[in-house]
Enzyme design. Sequence first.
Site, PDB file in Angstrom:
ATOM      1  CG  HIS A  62       3.489  -2.282  -9.638  1.00 44.87           C
ATOM      2  ND1 HIS A  62       3.740  -0.833  -9.697  1.00 44.87           N
ATOM      3  CD2 HIS A  62       2.141  -2.237  -9.650  1.00 44.87           C
ATOM      4  CE1 HIS A  62       2.670  -0.404  -9.887  1.00 44.87           C
ATOM      5  NE2 HIS A  62       1.499  -0.901  -9.954  1.00 44.87           N
ATOM      6  CG  HIS A  64      -0.743  -3.460 -11.645  1.00 42.72           C
ATOM      7  ND1 HIS A  64      -1.160  -3.006 -10.167  1.00 42.72           N
ATOM      8  CD2 HIS A  64      -1.438  -4.854 -11.764  1.00 42.72           C
ATOM      9  CE1 HIS A  64      -1.632  -4.025  -9.667  1.00 42.72           C
ATOM     10  NE2 HIS A  64      -1.807  -5.061 -10.576  1.00 42.72           N
ATOM     11  CG  ASP A  66      -0.945   1.521 -14.375  1.00 42.64           C
ATOM     12  OD1 ASP A  66      -0.740   0.613 -13.806  1.00 42.64           O
ATOM     13  OD2 ASP A  66      -1.073   2.523 -13.359  1.00 42.64           O
ATOM     14  CG  HIS A 142      -0.002  -2.159  -5.634  1.00 42.96           C
ATOM     15  ND1 HIS A 142      -1.245  -1.189  -5.270  1.00 42.96           N
ATOM     16  CD2 HIS A 142      -0.004  -2.100  -6.924  1.00 42.96           C
ATOM     17  CE1 HIS A 142      -1.655  -0.932  -6.667  1.00 42.96           C
ATOM     18  NE2 HIS A 142      -0.959  -1.339  -7.441  1.00 42.96           N
ATOM     19  CG  ASP A 212       0.715   2.195  -8.364  1.00 42.09           C
ATOM     20  OD1 ASP A 212       1.385   3.346  -8.597  1.00 42.09           O
ATOM     21  OD2 ASP A 212      -0.241   1.637  -9.025  1.00 42.09           O
ATOM     22  CG  HIS A 270      -0.422   6.103  -9.522  1.00 45.06           C
ATOM     23  ND1 HIS A 270      -1.787   5.695  -9.092  1.00 45.06           N
ATOM     24  CD2 HIS A 270       0.153   5.363 -10.651  1.00 45.06           C
ATOM     25  CE1 HIS A 270      -1.759   4.507  -9.679  1.00 45.06           C
ATOM     26  NE2 HIS A 270      -0.782   4.102 -10.596  1.00 45.06           N
TER      27      HIS A 270
END
Length: 304
Positions: A62, A64, A66, A142, A212, A270
């Site tokens: 995804h 994001h 990180d 998420h 996530d 994570h």
Amino acid sequence: VNFNVSILGSSSALPTSNRYPTAHLVNHDERFFLIDCGEGTQMQLRKNHLPMSKINHIFISHLHGDHVFGLIGFLSSLSMLNRAGEVHIHAHQPLEKYLNDSLKFFDSNLNFKLVFHALSDKGFTMVYEDKKLEIFSFPLLHRIPCCGFLFREKPKLLNLRKDVIEKYDIPNHYRQRIKMGEDFVNVNGDIIKNELLTLPPAAPLSYAFVTDTIYKPYWAKFLADIDLLYHESTFAHDDLKLARQTFHSTAVQAAQMAKLCNAKKLVIGHFSARYSDLSVLQAEAAAIFPNTYLANEGEKHVIN
Ligand SMILES: [Zn+2]
């Protein structure tokens, strides 16, 4: 056939002094697949003597930071190493523009061809296939669109018994066909049944990457009997409320998922930077699913 996963980053959004943001390197039969590319991924590849130039496919769960901030640096280093051919990126559609804009902004002309494949949010989708392996994506839940990935070996060939090769004088060119299930017909025309010649093949192995996401037991049916499940466990179960608010999972939920999948082994990762001691997370997961390991940078998990 080698099948293993190297953990390059185990931290959630905020890295710590010894934990990097998310990245995994999967080696299947000396084909290398990168999953997520958090900041520092290329240094982690080097530090662990992993062959970054052999990575042909990159999967991004995804968009994001990180999970993505290491990608531009990784790609430009690959180019500096004179990587040629094609590098395939599998990610949600908006990443394509970001990559093209960033490469243009920094005046980076890559030596290789970047091929972009948009991930689907509609169920279980095959995203890669070769002779021995299939990779599927599936949507997680998420705050933004997010996919998990399943690596699954294709059914393997039957094992030809060594003792029968001599006994029936099976020529070399016939052996592959027998491994694929054919009977053997010798020079006299005698038929020797396949079941007398072969032993069952080794079971196909599998690995799933699930981060996530909030806890989503629905997906367990697609991950049945998984050999290695990597499941995020950003929080301890005391922080369940926070996990729900931020669309993440707890260690207890990761373990519940492993149990539902009838997994052989669970690796949790994570981790939120709030935990300096991760033994709490390990203990609460292991209470439900004993074969649980904490993700640690540089560790290689063999799938067998
Ligand atoms: Zn994340």
